[in-house]
Scaffold this motif. Structure first.
Motif, mmCIF file in Angstrom:
data_model
loop_
_atom_site.group_PDB
_atom_site.id
_atom_site.type_symbol
_atom_site.label_atom_id
_atom_site.label_comp_id
_atom_site.label_asym_id
_atom_site.label_seq_id
_atom_site.Cartn_x
_atom_site.Cartn_y
_atom_site.Cartn_z
ATOM 1 N N ARG A 373 0.827 -1.202 0.000
ATOM 2 C CA ARG A 373 0.000 0.000 0.000
ATOM 3 C C ARG A 373 0.870 1.265 0.000
ATOM 4 N NH1 ARG A 373 -5.404 1.000 3.661
ATOM 5 N NH2 ARG A 373 -6.076 2.893 2.588
ATOM 6 N N GLN A 374 2.020 1.173 0.656
ATOM 7 C CA GLN A 374 2.934 2.308 0.677
ATOM 8 C C GLN A 374 3.599 2.507 -0.684
ATOM 9 O OE1 GLN A 374 6.856 2.103 2.740
ATOM 10 N NE2 GLN A 374 6.019 3.731 4.048
ATOM 11 N N LEU A 375 3.866 1.390 -1.370
ATOM 12 C CA LEU A 375 4.556 1.457 -2.646
ATOM 13 C C LEU A 375 3.627 1.748 -3.826
ATOM 14 C CD1 LEU A 375 6.946 -1.618 -2.264
ATOM 15 C CD2 LEU A 375 7.544 0.796 -2.008
ATOM 16 N N ALA A 376 2.327 1.497 -3.647
ATOM 17 C CA ALA A 376 1.387 1.593 -4.771
ATOM 18 C C ALA A 376 1.016 3.042 -5.040
ATOM 19 C CB ALA A 376 0.143 0.766 -4.470
ATOM 20 N N THR A 377 1.854 3.726 -5.755
ATOM 21 C CA THR A 377 1.573 5.098 -6.156
ATOM 22 C C THR A 377 1.039 5.102 -7.587
ATOM 23 O OG1 THR A 377 3.813 5.445 -7.004
ATOM 24 C CG2 THR A 377 3.435 5.915 -4.668
ATOM 25 N N ASP A 378 0.722 6.283 -8.083
ATOM 26 C CA ASP A 378 0.188 6.395 -9.446
ATOM 27 C C ASP A 378 1.237 6.070 -10.506
ATOM 28 O OD1 ASP A 378 -2.250 7.155 -8.450
ATOM 29 O OD2 ASP A 378 -1.841 9.311 -8.590
ATOM 30 N N GLU A 379 2.506 6.061 -10.126
ATOM 31 C CA GLU A 379 3.580 5.844 -11.097
ATOM 32 C C GLU A 379 3.928 4.376 -11.306
ATOM 33 O OE1 GLU A 379 3.917 8.021 -8.529
ATOM 34 O OE2 GLU A 379 3.397 9.780 -9.743
ATOM 35 N N VAL A 380 3.366 3.468 -10.498
ATOM 36 C CA VAL A 380 3.751 2.057 -10.608
ATOM 37 C C VAL A 380 2.519 1.186 -10.800
ATOM 38 C CG1 VAL A 380 5.835 2.325 -9.215
ATOM 39 C CG2 VAL A 380 3.682 1.698 -8.099
ATOM 40 N N ASN A 381 2.755 -0.024 -11.352
ATOM 41 C CA ASN A 381 1.715 -1.015 -11.580
ATOM 42 C C ASN A 381 1.939 -2.166 -10.596
ATOM 43 O OD1 ASN A 381 -0.159 -2.837 -12.576
ATOM 44 N ND2 ASN A 381 1.121 -3.450 -14.314
ATOM 45 N N VAL A 382 1.071 -2.286 -9.609
ATOM 46 C CA VAL A 382 1.194 -3.325 -8.581
ATOM 47 C C VAL A 382 0.178 -4.416 -8.876
ATOM 48 C CG1 VAL A 382 1.075 -3.866 -6.123
ATOM 49 C CG2 VAL A 382 1.962 -1.648 -6.867
ATOM 50 N N CYS A 383 0.639 -5.657 -9.005
ATOM 51 C CA CYS A 383 -0.226 -6.801 -9.290
ATOM 52 C C CYS A 383 0.002 -7.884 -8.232
ATOM 53 C CB CYS A 383 0.054 -7.369 -10.674
ATOM 54 S SG CYS A 383 -0.145 -6.185 -12.026
ATOM 55 N N THR A 384 -1.066 -8.572 -7.855
ATOM 56 C CA THR A 384 -0.934 -9.658 -6.874
ATOM 57 C C THR A 384 -1.662 -10.895 -7.369
ATOM 58 O OG1 THR A 384 -2.964 -9.166 -5.617
ATOM 59 C CG2 THR A 384 -0.975 -7.928 -5.018
ATOM 60 N N VAL A 385 -1.163 -12.046 -6.952
ATOM 61 C CA VAL A 385 -1.851 -13.323 -7.153
ATOM 62 C C VAL A 385 -2.084 -13.871 -5.753
ATOM 63 C CG1 VAL A 385 -1.786 -15.600 -8.200
ATOM 64 C CG2 VAL A 385 -0.612 -13.694 -9.313
ATOM 65 N N GLU A 386 -3.333 -14.089 -5.374
ATOM 66 C CA GLU A 386 -3.645 -14.428 -3.983
ATOM 67 C C GLU A 386 -4.585 -15.621 -3.898
ATOM 68 O OE1 GLU A 386 -4.549 -10.965 -1.488
ATOM 69 O OE2 GLU A 386 -4.129 -9.677 -3.220
ATOM 70 N N ASP A 387 -4.480 -16.328 -2.810
ATOM 71 C CA ASP A 387 -5.371 -17.446 -2.523
ATOM 72 C C ASP A 387 -5.571 -17.555 -1.001
ATOM 73 O OD1 ASP A 387 -7.001 -19.638 -2.708
ATOM 74 O OD2 ASP A 387 -5.342 -21.074 -2.938
ATOM 75 N N PRO A 388 -6.628 -16.919 -0.487
ATOM 76 C CA PRO A 388 -7.587 -16.081 -1.191
ATOM 77 C C PRO A 388 -7.151 -14.619 -1.157
ATOM 78 C CG PRO A 388 -8.314 -16.412 1.041
ATOM 79 C CD PRO A 388 -7.007 -17.163 0.917
ATOM 80 N N ILE A 389 -7.956 -13.755 -1.813
ATOM 81 C CA ILE A 389 -7.698 -12.316 -1.723
ATOM 82 C C ILE A 389 -8.082 -11.876 -0.314
ATOM 83 C CG2 ILE A 389 -8.424 -10.034 -2.542
ATOM 84 C CD1 ILE A 389 -8.807 -11.256 -5.299
ATOM 85 N N GLU A 390 -7.086 -11.451 0.453
ATOM 86 C CA GLU A 390 -7.324 -11.120 1.859
ATOM 87 C C GLU A 390 -8.124 -9.831 2.010
ATOM 88 O OE1 GLU A 390 -6.497 -13.215 4.015
ATOM 89 O OE2 GLU A 390 -4.719 -14.320 3.402
ATOM 90 N N MET A 391 -7.811 -8.834 1.206
ATOM 91 C CA MET A 391 -8.489 -7.553 1.304
ATOM 92 C C MET A 391 -8.501 -6.914 -0.076
ATOM 93 S SD MET A 391 -7.373 -4.139 3.414
ATOM 94 C CE MET A 391 -5.950 -3.904 2.347
ATOM 95 N N VAL A 392 -9.651 -6.399 -0.461
ATOM 96 C CA VAL A 392 -9.757 -5.726 -1.756
ATOM 97 C C VAL A 392 -9.178 -4.322 -1.605
ATOM 98 C CG1 VAL A 392 -11.316 -4.881 -3.532
ATOM 99 C CG2 VAL A 392 -11.785 -7.070 -2.394
#
Length: 426
Positions: A373-392
Motif C-alpha cells: 500500500r505504501q509502494l502503490a503510487t500512481d507511477e507504478v503497476n502493482v499486481c498480486t496473485v492471492e489465494d484467497p484475496i485477503e483484502m480488496v
C-alpha cells in the motif's frame, strides 16, 4: 477462614478493619485505609466521603472509587481497579487473582453452584480440585456461603479476591454457556429417543440433527464473540472419542477453552459449515469456506474455514480475519531503526525478490499489504496473485487463484509477466 487457609490473614489482622462481618464493603470503609497507606490524599478522601452515600447500592465500593478517577497524592498513580483490587486483597489478607477465562474449566465450575447462587453472593468458582475449590469474591466479609458450600460439596473452600466487574461479567458468561450446552445436549437426546429412524437417516447422510437448534446457534455465536474478545487469531475445533475440544490460538500459543459433548460438537461443526456454504454431507474430504460476521462493536470480521477428516470426525479450524489489521504502521509491526531502514531499502529497489516467511499469525500478510500500500503510487503497476484475496485494495490489481479451472500461482505469475508490472506479490 483461618490463617492457614487464607495466606496473609495474620498480616491483615494487624491492620485497621475494612468492614464488618456479614456486611458488604462500603466506600466509607476504604477511605481511611487508602489514606493510611498513602494512596489517597486526605482532602480527596473527604471530598469522596461527602458524596459516598450517593453511590448505588448495587455498585461495589471498589468500582465506585475507580469511576471517580482519583489519583495518588503525587499525581502519578491512577486509582483504577488494577491498582485498587490487589491493594484490597492485601488489606483483607486474601490472594488476588486476575480471572483468565482461558484457564477456567467452564464445564466443571458451572457444576459447583447455580448461577442464581453465584449472583446472590457475588462469587464465582474458578478451579475445582479433588479436595479444594477456589472461589473468587470481592466481598470478603460476607462469608455465609463458605460453610454452606464446604458442607454441601465436602471440599475445602479457598477464597481469593478478584475484580468485582470481572466476577459479574464472567458469572453471566460461564453459566450461560454451560446452560446452553446442557440444553443442546438434552434436545439431542430427546430427538434421539423420539425419532430414532430420522436420526439414523441423518447419520447416514452425514447431516447433523441439531445444526439449526437455537442452543447450537447461541453456542456458535458465543464462541465467535469470545474469540474476538480474547484477540484469538485461530479457533480450533477438534473431535475426540467422547467430546469435542475447542482451543484458541493467542499470540502464537494454543489455549484450551472448552469441551463440549460429542453430539453438540457435531452440531456446531455442521452449523458453521452451513454458514460457510460448505458441503455439510461431505465429511471424507478437506473443505474450505468463509463466513462474514461482526464483533461486539459492529465491525465486520471474516472467518476462513478449513476442515480435515480425522478418526473421530471433522476437525475444523477458523482463521479470524480482521481487514482493519491488514494495513498497519511499520512501528506497529515491530520494525524500528535498523530493521525499518533495511526493509525500506530492500522494497525501494527497482528489481529483486523479497521472501516473507514465518509461522501462522506472525504477520506475513500484514507486512506485505502494509508495504504494497505504501509502494502503490500512481507511477507504478502493482499486481498480486492471492489465494484467497485477503483484502480488496483499489490501488492493486488483484487476481484470485482458481484451482477448479487449473489457475494456479504459477499460471498467475506467468500471466502477470505480460502485464507490464512494476511490483508483483504472490
Amino acid at each position: 477462614m483461618n490463617a492457614r487457609t487464607d495466606p496473609g490473614a495474620a498480616l491483615a489482622a494487624a491492620l485497621p478493619p475494612l468492614g464488618q462481618p456479614g456486611r458488604r464493603v462500603a466506600v466509607e470503609d476504604l477511605l481511611p485505609a487508602l489514606v493510611a497507606d498513602g494512596l489517597l490524599a486526605p482532602a480527596d478522601a473527604e471530598a469522596v466521603a461527602r458524596y459516598a452515600r450517593l453511590s448505588s447500592a448495587d455498585q461495589h465500593a471498589l468500582v465506585a472509587l475507580a469511576r471517580r478517577k482519583l489519583k495518588s497524592p503525587d499525581g502519578h498513580r491512577l486509582l483504577d481497579l488494577d491498582v485498587l483490587c490487589p491493594w484490597f486483597a492485601q488489606r483483607v489478607g486474601l490472594p488476588y487473582v486476575h480471572i483468565d477465562p482461558l484457564k477456567v474449566d467452564l464445564s466443571r465450575v458451572a457444576e459447583v453452584m447455580s448461577s442464581q447462587y453465584a449472583t446472590r453472593f457475588r462469587i464465582l468458582p474458578l478451579e475445582v480440585k479433588a479436595g479444594e475449590i477456589t472461589i473468587a469474591t470481592a466481598e470478603p466479609f460476607v462469608t455465609d456461603w463458605v460453610d454452606e458450600l464446604r458442607s454441601l460439596l465436602r471440599r475445602e473452600i479457598r477464597r481469593v479476591i478478584a475484580n468485582p466487574q470481572d466476577i459479574a461479567h464472567y458469572t453471566v458468561e460461564f453459566f450461560t454457556l454451560a446452560r446452553t450446552v446442557r440444553g443442546a445436549q438434552k434436545n439431542g437426546q430427546v430427538a434421539h429417543q423420539n425419532n430414532f429412524e430420522q436420526l439414523v437417516e441423518l447419520g447416514r447422510s452425514g447431516r447433523s440433527l441439531d445444526a439449526n437448534d437455537q442452543h447450537v446457534v447461541t453456542i456458535v455465536d458465543w464462541l465467535w464473540q469470545y474469540a474476538f474478545e480474547q484477540r484469538a487469531s485461530d479457533i480450533h475445533m477438534e473431535p475426540r472419542r467422547d467430546a469435542g475440544t475447542i482451543r484458541f490460538r493467542i499470540d502464537g500459543v494454543l489455549h484450551n477453552v472448552y469441551q463440549v459433548p460429542a453430539s453438540v460438537f457435531a452440531a456446531m461443526t455442521s452449523r458453521i459449515k452451513l454458514l460457510g456454504r460448505m458441503d455439510v454431507i461431505e465429511k471424507r474430504r478437506p473443505q474450505d469456506g468463509r463466513i462474514k460476521t461482526r464483533n461486539a462493536d459492529g465491525r465486520e470480521i471474516e472467518l476462513r474455514l478449513s476442515t480435515l477428516p480425522t478418526a473421530f470426525g471433522e476437525k475444523l479450524v477458523m482463521r479470524v480475519f480482521d481487514p482493519e489489521v491488514l494495513v498497519r504502521d511499520f512501528a506497529e509491526l515491530g520494525l524500528h531503526d535498523h530493521d525499518l531502514e533495511t526493509w525500506e531499502s530492500m522494497t525501494a529497489r527497482p528489481n529483486g525478490i523479497v521472501l516473507v516467511t514465518g509461522p501462522t499469525g506472525s504477520g506475513k500478510t500484514t507486512t506485505l499489504y502494509s508495504t504494497l500500500r505504501q509502494l502503490a503510487t500512481d507511477e507504478v503497476n502493482v499486481c498480486t496473485v492471492e489465494d484467497p484475496i485477503e483484502m480488496v485494495e483499489p490501488r492493486f490489481n488483484q487476481m484470485q487463484v482458481q484451482h477448479g479451472i487449473d489457475l494456479s500461482f504459477a499460471d498467475g505469475i506467468r500471466a502477470l509477466m505480460r502485464q507490464d508490472p512494476d511490483i508483483t506479490r504472490r
